[in-house]
Design a protein around this motif. Structure first.
Motif, PDB file in Angstrom:
ATOM      1  N   THR A   5       1.244  -0.922   0.287  1.00 17.65           N
ATOM      2  CA  THR A   5      -0.491   0.395   0.199  1.00 17.65           C
ATOM      3  C   THR A   5       1.084   0.724  -0.279  1.00 17.65           C
ATOM      4  OG1 THR A   5      -1.984   0.921   1.049  1.00 17.65           O
ATOM      5  CG2 THR A   5      -0.181  -0.352   2.405  1.00 17.65           C
ATOM      6  N   ASN A   7       0.277   5.828  -0.653  1.00 22.00           N
ATOM      7  CA  ASN A   7      -0.590   6.861  -0.365  1.00 22.00           C
ATOM      8  C   ASN A   7       0.679   7.462  -1.649  1.00 22.00           C
ATOM      9  OD1 ASN A   7      -0.391   9.646  -0.594  1.00 22.00           O
ATOM     10  ND2 ASN A   7      -2.276   9.409   1.286  1.00 22.00           N
ATOM     11  N   CYS A  31      -1.804  -1.029  -3.485  1.00 19.60           N
ATOM     12  CA  CYS A  31      -3.015  -0.373  -3.064  1.00 19.60           C
ATOM     13  C   CYS A  31      -2.657   1.369  -2.948  1.00 19.60           C
ATOM     14  CB  CYS A  31      -3.640  -0.846  -1.802  1.00 19.60           C
ATOM     15  SG  CYS A  31      -4.555  -2.301  -2.044  1.00 19.60           S
ATOM     16  N   GLN A  33      -3.022   5.569  -2.602  1.00 22.14           N
ATOM     17  CA  GLN A  33      -3.902   6.080  -2.233  1.00 22.14           C
ATOM     18  C   GLN A  33      -3.317   7.901  -2.628  1.00 22.14           C
ATOM     19  OE1 GLN A  33      -2.041   3.953   0.280  1.00 22.14           O
ATOM     20  NE2 GLN A  33      -3.982   2.707  -0.364  1.00 22.14           N
ATOM     21  N   VAL A  67      -6.064   0.298  -7.222  1.00 22.56           N
ATOM     22  CA  VAL A  67      -6.009  -1.192  -6.704  1.00 22.56           C
ATOM     23  C   VAL A  67      -4.979  -1.679  -8.181  1.00 22.56           C
ATOM     24  CG1 VAL A  67      -6.029  -3.520  -6.606  1.00 22.56           C
ATOM     25  CG2 VAL A  67      -7.836  -2.058  -5.136  1.00 22.56           C
ATOM     26  N   SER A 106      -8.465  -0.944  -0.697  1.00 19.82           N
ATOM     27  CA  SER A 106      -7.667   0.658  -0.142  1.00 19.82           C
ATOM     28  C   SER A 106      -8.500   1.380  -0.300  1.00 19.82           C
ATOM     29  CB  SER A 106      -6.873   0.361  -2.239  1.00 19.82           C
ATOM     30  OG  SER A 106      -6.219   2.032  -2.072  1.00 19.82           O
ATOM     31  N   LEU A 147      -6.432  -1.895   3.028  1.00 21.42           N
ATOM     32  CA  LEU A 147      -5.572  -1.682   3.198  1.00 21.42           C
ATOM     33  C   LEU A 147      -5.596  -0.092   3.158  1.00 21.42           C
ATOM     34  CD1 LEU A 147      -4.767  -3.926   1.025  1.00 21.42           C
ATOM     35  CD2 LEU A 147      -1.846  -3.965   1.438  1.00 21.42           C
ATOM     36  N   GLY A 148      -3.731   0.716   3.397  1.00 25.79           N
ATOM     37  CA  GLY A 148      -4.372   2.208   3.435  1.00 25.79           C
ATOM     38  C   GLY A 148      -3.954   3.160   3.832  1.00 25.79           C
ATOM     39  N   ASP A 220      -0.147   4.526   7.564  1.00 27.60           N
ATOM     40  CA  ASP A 220      -0.621   4.191   6.569  1.00 27.60           C
ATOM     41  C   ASP A 220      -0.669   2.165   7.141  1.00 27.60           C
ATOM     42  OD1 ASP A 220       0.066   5.446   4.307  1.00 27.60           O
ATOM     43  OD2 ASP A 220       1.631   6.070   5.611  1.00 27.60           O
ATOM     44  N   VAL A 222      -1.906  -2.088   6.618  1.00 28.44           N
ATOM     45  CA  VAL A 222      -2.895  -3.342   6.963  1.00 28.44           C
ATOM     46  C   VAL A 222      -2.708  -3.897   7.904  1.00 28.44           C
ATOM     47  CG1 VAL A 222      -2.457  -5.333   5.273  1.00 28.44           C
ATOM     48  CG2 VAL A 222      -0.387  -3.259   5.252  1.00 28.44           C
TER      49      VAL A 222
END
Length: 259
Positions: A5, A7, A31, A33, A67, A106, A147-148, A220, A222
């Motif tokens: 994941t 961002n 994933c 963001q 994703v 996500s 996740l994110g 962040d 999971v």
């Protein structure tokens, strides 16, 4: 399978780094963001050239999630079912997909801005609806993870100096209680190992030399169900991707699973 994941804080600005990282890291599912990119302008083609399909929920403003998968992409759910509006807008903050044997969400949880602000209440409502939306998958037999960027530090150890956050969002009891409730749906926190220092921070502000001074936060996350968490072989924060010119203010969190 390697699942991550990240961002990226604008997929357009970060595209060369993203493509290079995907190619070098061996990631199967990512994933994403904060794409800050409308679906029509999303870089589908360069990702396709690397072997990745993309499911995208984005409008081109400051939100947006996706994703990316090179192991299949089916049963896509775009948006948070029953999710609350903010100022009449259903913000693009969630997308789900099945990638091979694993199902993922996500998510880009609202920031909250400040305690008492309408966006703070919106954040708490959003997290509550997320819990409802993932409960069935969380209790299922298929490996599943959310996740994110949650915009919440789960514990005081997940911020570099808790006293610096007194009266601010991201560390309040209500936000942490919302995370506890989410885990109560059948999820556990897959805590990554840091590649440097003692704590696996995932975010460092661009200002005040926060990254070189390691003044970070672990926001962040999971969250995996029992089949997912039980299959985790390794998890780490790829801190190297926070370095250098043009980096996001977040680092990827990488999880290796053997479903």
């Amino acid at each position: 399978m390697r699942i991550a994941t990240w961002n990226v804080n604008s997929i357009t600005a970060r595209l060369p780094r993203l493509l290079a990282w995907l190619e070098s890291s061996g990631t199967d599912v990512l994933c994403v963001q904060e794409t800050k990119c409308a679906e029509a302008a999303f870089p589908y083609e360069p990702l396709r050239e690397l072997g990745y399909e993309a499911a995208v929920n984005a409008t081109g403003r400051w939100n947006g999630v996706a994703v990316l998968s090179r192991v299949g992409l089916t049963d896509v759910v775009s948006g948070l079912p029953g999710g609350p509006d903010y100022e009449g807008d259903q913000e693009p903050r969630a997308i789900a997909a099945t990638c091979g044997a694993v199902r993922v969400w996500s998510v880009y949880v609202p920031n909250g801005r400040e305690i008492g602000h309408p966006h703070y209440d919106y954040k708490l409502r959003w997290l509550d609806v997320l819990r409802e939306a993932v409960t069935e998958d969380a209790k299922g037999s298929r490996p599943f993870a959310v996740l994110g960027d949650f915009n919440v530090a789960p514990t005081d150890d997940d911020v570099w100096d808790r006293t610096r956050f007194d009266g601010l969002t991201h560390v309040t009891d209500k936000e942490r209680e919302a995370l506890t409730a989410l885990r109560g749906a059948g999820l556990s926190d897959v805590v990554p190992r840091p590649l440097k220092y003692d704590h696996p921070f995932t975010y460092w502000d661009y200002r005040e030399l926060c990254f070189p001074k390691n003044r970070g936060m672990r926001i962040d996350l999971v969250y995996g169900n029992e089949p997912f968490a039980g299959a985790v072989a390794d998890a780490y924060v790829d801190r190297e991707e926070r370095k250098g010119k043009g980096a996001s203010d977040h680092a990827p969190v990488v999880v290796d699973v053997q479903p």
